[in-house]
Design a protein around this motif. Sequence first.
Motif, PDB file in Angstrom:
ATOM      1  N   ARG A   9       0.826  -1.206   0.000  1.00  0.00           N
ATOM      2  CA  ARG A   9       0.000   0.000   0.000  1.00  0.00           C
ATOM      3  C   ARG A   9       0.860   1.255   0.000  1.00  0.00           C
ATOM      4  NH1 ARG A   9      -4.201  -1.950  -2.350  1.00  0.00           N
ATOM      5  NH2 ARG A   9      -5.254  -3.557  -1.167  1.00  0.00           N
ATOM      6  N   GLU A  10       2.024   1.212   0.628  1.00  0.00           N
ATOM      7  CA  GLU A  10       2.929   2.353   0.591  1.00  0.00           C
ATOM      8  C   GLU A  10       3.441   2.587  -0.823  1.00  0.00           C
ATOM      9  OE1 GLU A  10       5.980   2.337   3.572  1.00  0.00           O
ATOM     10  OE2 GLU A  10       4.558   1.759   5.133  1.00  0.00           O
ATOM     11  N   ARG A  11       3.784   1.499  -1.521  1.00  0.00           N
ATOM     12  CA  ARG A  11       4.222   1.624  -2.921  1.00  0.00           C
ATOM     13  C   ARG A  11       3.091   2.164  -3.794  1.00  0.00           C
ATOM     14  NH1 ARG A  11       6.159  -3.483  -1.784  1.00  0.00           N
ATOM     15  NH2 ARG A  11       4.576  -4.447  -3.117  1.00  0.00           N
ATOM     16  N   GLN A  12       1.880   1.679  -3.549  1.00  0.00           N
ATOM     17  CA  GLN A  12       0.720   2.137  -4.297  1.00  0.00           C
ATOM     18  C   GLN A  12       0.501   3.638  -4.083  1.00  0.00           C
ATOM     19  OE1 GLN A  12      -3.071   0.678  -2.865  1.00  0.00           O
ATOM     20  NE2 GLN A  12      -3.920   0.665  -4.931  1.00  0.00           N
ATOM     21  N   TYR A  13       0.605   4.068  -2.831  1.00  0.00           N
ATOM     22  CA  TYR A  13       0.452   5.485  -2.483  1.00  0.00           C
ATOM     23  C   TYR A  13       1.478   6.333  -3.241  1.00  0.00           C
ATOM     24  CZ  TYR A  13       0.974   9.733   0.333  1.00  0.00           C
ATOM     25  OH  TYR A  13       1.082  11.033   0.745  1.00  0.00           O
ATOM     26  N   GLU A  14       2.732   5.938  -3.199  1.00  0.00           N
ATOM     27  CA  GLU A  14       3.794   6.692  -3.875  1.00  0.00           C
ATOM     28  C   GLU A  14       3.563   6.738  -5.384  1.00  0.00           C
ATOM     29  OE1 GLU A  14       6.193   8.604  -2.699  1.00  0.00           O
ATOM     30  OE2 GLU A  14       5.566   8.165  -0.651  1.00  0.00           O
ATOM     31  N   HIS A  15       3.154   5.626  -5.946  1.00  0.00           N
ATOM     32  CA  HIS A  15       2.905   5.558  -7.387  1.00  0.00           C
ATOM     33  C   HIS A  15       1.786   6.518  -7.796  1.00  0.00           C
ATOM     34  CE1 HIS A  15       2.614   3.802 -11.384  1.00  0.00           C
ATOM     35  NE2 HIS A  15       1.314   3.672 -11.197  1.00  0.00           N
ATOM     36  N   ILE A  16       0.709   6.499  -7.057  1.00  0.00           N
ATOM     37  CA  ILE A  16      -0.430   7.371  -7.359  1.00  0.00           C
ATOM     38  C   ILE A  16      -0.037   8.832  -7.178  1.00  0.00           C
ATOM     39  CG2 ILE A  16      -2.752   8.049  -6.609  1.00  0.00           C
ATOM     40  CD1 ILE A  16      -3.139   5.053  -5.809  1.00  0.00           C
ATOM     41  N   LYS A  17       0.630   9.130  -6.066  1.00  0.00           N
ATOM     42  CA  LYS A  17       1.034  10.508  -5.769  1.00  0.00           C
ATOM     43  C   LYS A  17       1.973  11.049  -6.842  1.00  0.00           C
ATOM     44  CE  LYS A  17       4.067  11.605  -2.561  1.00  0.00           C
ATOM     45  NZ  LYS A  17       5.142  12.439  -2.382  1.00  0.00           N
ATOM     46  N   ARG A  36      -6.567   8.852  -0.054  1.00  0.00           N
ATOM     47  CA  ARG A  36      -7.970   8.433  -0.142  1.00  0.00           C
ATOM     48  C   ARG A  36      -8.119   7.189  -1.017  1.00  0.00           C
ATOM     49  NH1 ARG A  36     -12.123  12.609   1.026  1.00  0.00           N
ATOM     50  NH2 ARG A  36     -11.023  14.327   2.027  1.00  0.00           N
ATOM     51  N   THR A  37      -7.379   7.152  -2.117  1.00  0.00           N
ATOM     52  CA  THR A  37      -7.451   6.005  -3.018  1.00  0.00           C
ATOM     53  C   THR A  37      -6.958   4.742  -2.332  1.00  0.00           C
ATOM     54  OG1 THR A  37      -7.121   7.460  -4.923  1.00  0.00           O
ATOM     55  CG2 THR A  37      -6.717   5.107  -5.256  1.00  0.00           C
ATOM     56  N   VAL A  38      -5.824   4.836  -1.663  1.00  0.00           N
ATOM     57  CA  VAL A  38      -5.270   3.669  -0.969  1.00  0.00           C
ATOM     58  C   VAL A  38      -6.207   3.216   0.145  1.00  0.00           C
ATOM     59  CG1 VAL A  38      -3.374   2.856   0.495  1.00  0.00           C
ATOM     60  CG2 VAL A  38      -2.881   4.166  -1.580  1.00  0.00           C
ATOM     61  N   ASN A  39      -6.745   4.155   0.913  1.00  0.00           N
ATOM     62  CA  ASN A  39      -7.665   3.778   1.990  1.00  0.00           C
ATOM     63  C   ASN A  39      -8.919   3.100   1.446  1.00  0.00           C
ATOM     64  OD1 ASN A  39      -6.095   4.567   4.163  1.00  0.00           O
ATOM     65  ND2 ASN A  39      -6.815   6.677   4.063  1.00  0.00           N
ATOM     66  N   LYS A  40      -9.401   3.572   0.318  1.00  0.00           N
ATOM     67  CA  LYS A  40     -10.576   2.957  -0.294  1.00  0.00           C
ATOM     68  C   LYS A  40     -10.254   1.532  -0.756  1.00  0.00           C
ATOM     69  CE  LYS A  40     -14.268   4.241  -3.341  1.00  0.00           C
ATOM     70  NZ  LYS A  40     -14.748   5.294  -4.207  1.00  0.00           N
ATOM     71  N   GLU A  41      -9.083   1.354  -1.365  1.00  0.00           N
ATOM     72  CA  GLU A  41      -8.657   0.021  -1.793  1.00  0.00           C
ATOM     73  C   GLU A  41      -8.541  -0.911  -0.586  1.00  0.00           C
ATOM     74  OE1 GLU A  41      -7.644  -1.431  -4.907  1.00  0.00           O
ATOM     75  OE2 GLU A  41      -8.827   0.245  -5.690  1.00  0.00           O
ATOM     76  N   ARG A  42      -7.978  -0.401   0.501  1.00  0.00           N
ATOM     77  CA  ARG A  42      -7.857  -1.204   1.713  1.00  0.00           C
ATOM     78  C   ARG A  42      -9.233  -1.627   2.211  1.00  0.00           C
ATOM     79  NH1 ARG A  42      -6.024   1.368   6.135  1.00  0.00           N
ATOM     80  NH2 ARG A  42      -5.379  -0.587   7.060  1.00  0.00           N
ATOM     81  N   ALA A  43     -10.183  -0.705   2.191  1.00  0.00           N
ATOM     82  CA  ALA A  43     -11.542  -1.018   2.644  1.00  0.00           C
ATOM     83  C   ALA A  43     -12.182  -2.072   1.753  1.00  0.00           C
ATOM     84  CB  ALA A  43     -12.389   0.248   2.661  1.00  0.00           C
ATOM     85  N   GLN A  44     -11.994  -1.939   0.452  1.00  0.00           N
ATOM     86  CA  GLN A  44     -12.616  -2.877  -0.478  1.00  0.00           C
ATOM     87  C   GLN A  44     -11.997  -4.272  -0.408  1.00  0.00           C
ATOM     88  OE1 GLN A  44     -12.250  -0.613  -4.111  1.00  0.00           O
ATOM     89  NE2 GLN A  44     -14.289   0.236  -3.874  1.00  0.00           N
ATOM     90  N   HIS A  45     -10.773  -4.358   0.086  1.00  0.00           N
ATOM     91  CA  HIS A  45     -10.106  -5.652   0.200  1.00  0.00           C
ATOM     92  C   HIS A  45     -10.117  -6.185   1.629  1.00  0.00           C
ATOM     93  CE1 HIS A  45      -8.540  -4.355  -3.737  1.00  0.00           C
ATOM     94  NE2 HIS A  45      -8.561  -5.638  -3.985  1.00  0.00           N
TER      95      HIS A  45
END
Length: 107
Positions: A9-17, A36-45
Motif C-alpha cells: 500500500r505504501e508503494r501504491q500510495y507513492e505511485h499514485i502521488k 484516499r485512493t489507498v484507503n478505499k482500496e484497503r476497505a474494499q479488500h
Amino acid sequence: MPKSWSAKRERQYEHIKEGLEERGKSEHVAQEIAARTVNKERAQHGEAKQASASSIEDMPASRRGGLHSHSGERGRTYEQLYHEAQEKGLKGRSSMSKAELEKRLSH
C-alpha cells in the motif's frame, strides 16, 4: 503515510502521488487523492478496521481508472450516469448520450 499500511500500500500510495504530481497536481492535492485512493482500496479488500458503505460498494479505483484511461478528467462514466438515471427513474435514458444524461441529471 499511516504506519498501518503494508509495504504494498505504501508503494501504491507513492505511485499514485507521483503520477498525479506529473500531471500537474500540487503536492498537497496529490497526497490527499493518493491517501484516499489507498484507503478505499484497503476497505474494499477487507484490510481496514472500519470502512464506509460507499467505499465498499463503489467501483474500485483501478477499474474506474481503466474506464477513464486516455480520456483525462472527464467526470463520471456513461455507465455511472446511466445507473444514476435508472435509480431516479429518468424516462428515455437508454437513448440518451453521455452529454444528455449529464444535462438531465444536473437539474
